[in-house]
Write a protein that holds these residues in place. Structure first.
Motif, PDB file in Angstrom:
ATOM      1  N   PRO A 222       9.392   5.782  -2.750  1.00 13.27           N
ATOM      2  CA  PRO A 222      10.201   6.953  -2.382  1.00 13.27           C
ATOM      3  C   PRO A 222       9.884   7.463  -0.976  1.00 13.27           C
ATOM      4  O   PRO A 222      10.784   7.862  -0.232  1.00 13.27           O
ATOM      5  CB  PRO A 222       9.834   7.988  -3.447  1.00 13.27           C
ATOM      6  N   ALA A 223       8.592   7.428  -0.600  1.00 12.19           N
ATOM      7  CA  ALA A 223       8.196   7.864   0.739  1.00 12.19           C
ATOM      8  C   ALA A 223       8.742   6.923   1.803  1.00 12.19           C
ATOM      9  O   ALA A 223       9.230   7.354   2.850  1.00 12.19           O
ATOM     10  CB  ALA A 223       6.672   7.930   0.836  1.00 12.19           C
ATOM     11  N   ILE A 224       8.665   5.615   1.543  1.00  9.65           N
ATOM     12  CA  ILE A 224       9.190   4.625   2.485  1.00  9.65           C
ATOM     13  C   ILE A 224      10.697   4.821   2.673  1.00  9.65           C
ATOM     14  O   ILE A 224      11.218   4.806   3.796  1.00  9.65           O
ATOM     15  CB  ILE A 224       8.882   3.199   1.999  1.00  9.65           C
ATOM     16  N   LEU A 225      11.402   5.012   1.566  1.00  9.41           N
ATOM     17  CA  LEU A 225      12.858   5.195   1.622  1.00  9.41           C
ATOM     18  C   LEU A 225      13.245   6.465   2.362  1.00  9.41           C
ATOM     19  O   LEU A 225      14.107   6.452   3.251  1.00  9.41           O
ATOM     20  CB  LEU A 225      13.421   5.221   0.201  1.00  9.41           C
ATOM     21  N   ALA A 226      12.600   7.577   2.024  1.00  9.14           N
ATOM     22  CA  ALA A 226      12.926   8.857   2.665  1.00  9.14           C
ATOM     23  C   ALA A 226      12.631   8.817   4.162  1.00  9.14           C
ATOM     24  O   ALA A 226      13.422   9.286   4.987  1.00  9.14           O
ATOM     25  CB  ALA A 226      12.141   9.984   1.996  1.00  9.14           C
TER      26      ALA A 226
END
Length: 295
Positions: A222-226
């Motif tokens: 989720p952090a990579i995507l955001a």
């Protein structure tokens, strides 16, 4: 890895994936699958050609040995500090995007706005924030979390860089190279400034500072995507065609996907030099560097 807000992470990750998929479908639906791949010229290529090297890179990162498993440099810090830093950094990155999108400036005036906004919002504000955090960390005496070391650790990211570089630059679907007749001194100066302002500063802010904290808050992917979509968003201003739907979809399927590769590089290896080398080559084609050296 256990995050502080796993449910929010799943929601944000799902929305981010949906944005990339819908952007892809939108471009296919309107027949705009050839996208601008650089803000420096009008050259285009099919967006899936940009995906192939990134996907190959992600697979290599995942399956090759000698990487850090669930290692986060800040996992011993207090949750309230990580939360505050994550929010401030994300807002700072969002303000950078907004400052470029709402301006009516063009040409050199836009370039000055771009430089000043970038240095202030992506460097000065994080520097003050992290300087304040250093004082708190000294008071708290947090337990140091050390990375796992291996004598062969450097070989894996180097292998990823070489194989990714081949598919990104030298394969049949690779990014085209356009030779320039600019004076070598001017070109070298421009590349050096671009390297510092774009490759170094962007990787420090988006991956090393922001993504690291979002990983603790939301989880790794989720952090990579955001982070990838936030990084992609400011490119709308420099890839502008006058059609907002095409511009937004273009950067999401281009920089949004490339950002996943860069983010996973950081999450698995935690080596700054790896990010900077890859991002540096993305902005300066290896053949361009060879042309300068042997002209």
């Amino acid at each position: 890895m256990i995050s502080y807000y796993p449910k929010a992470g799943k929601l944000i990750g799902g929305i981010s994936i949906l944005v990339i998929l819908l952007s892809s479908l939108w471009l296919i639906g309107i027949g705009e699958t050839n996208i601008r791949y650089s803000g420096d010229h009008e050259g285009t290529m099919p967006f899936w050609n940009r995906w192939i090297p990134a996907i190959i890179g992600i697979l290599l990162i995942h399956f090759l040995p000698f990487h850090h498993k669930n290692y986060l440099p800040l996992q011993s810090s207090e949750q309230r500090h990580i939360k505050l830093q994550g929010v401030v950094l994300f807002l700072s990155g969002s303000l950078f995007t907004i400052s470029l999108l709402i301006t009516s400036l063009e040409g050199m005036a836009f370039q000055w706005l771009y430089m000043i906004s970038k240095i202030f919002l992506l460097l000065f504000i994080p520097f003050i924030l992290l300087l304040f955090d250093q004082g708190n960390r000294r008071k708290e005496h947090p337990k140091t979390v050390k990375p796992i070391k291996s004598r062969w650790y450097w070989l894996t990211p180097l292998t990823v860089i070489i194989i990714w570089g081949y598919f990104h630059f030298f394969f049949v679907f690779s990014t085209p190279f356009d030779s320039t007749e600019v004076d070598p001194t001017i070109l070298i100066s421009a590349l050096l400034v671009g390297f510092l302002i774009n490759s170094v500063l962007e990787e420090l802010f988006y991956r090393i500072w922001l993504q690291t904290r979002l990983e603790l808050l939301l989880g790794t992917w989720p952090a990579i995507l955001a982070t990838s979509l936030l990084w992609a968003s400011w490119h709308i201003a420099v890839h502008s065609s006058g059609h907002w739907d095409v511009d937004i979809a273009t950067v999401m399927v281009n920089h949004g996907v490339i950002g996943l590769f860069l983010g996973y590089l950081w999450a698995r290896f935690r080596r700054v030099w790896v990010l900077i080398i890859v991002h540096g080559f993305m902005n300066a084609h290896p053949l361009q560097l060879m042309e300068i050296l042997f002209r």
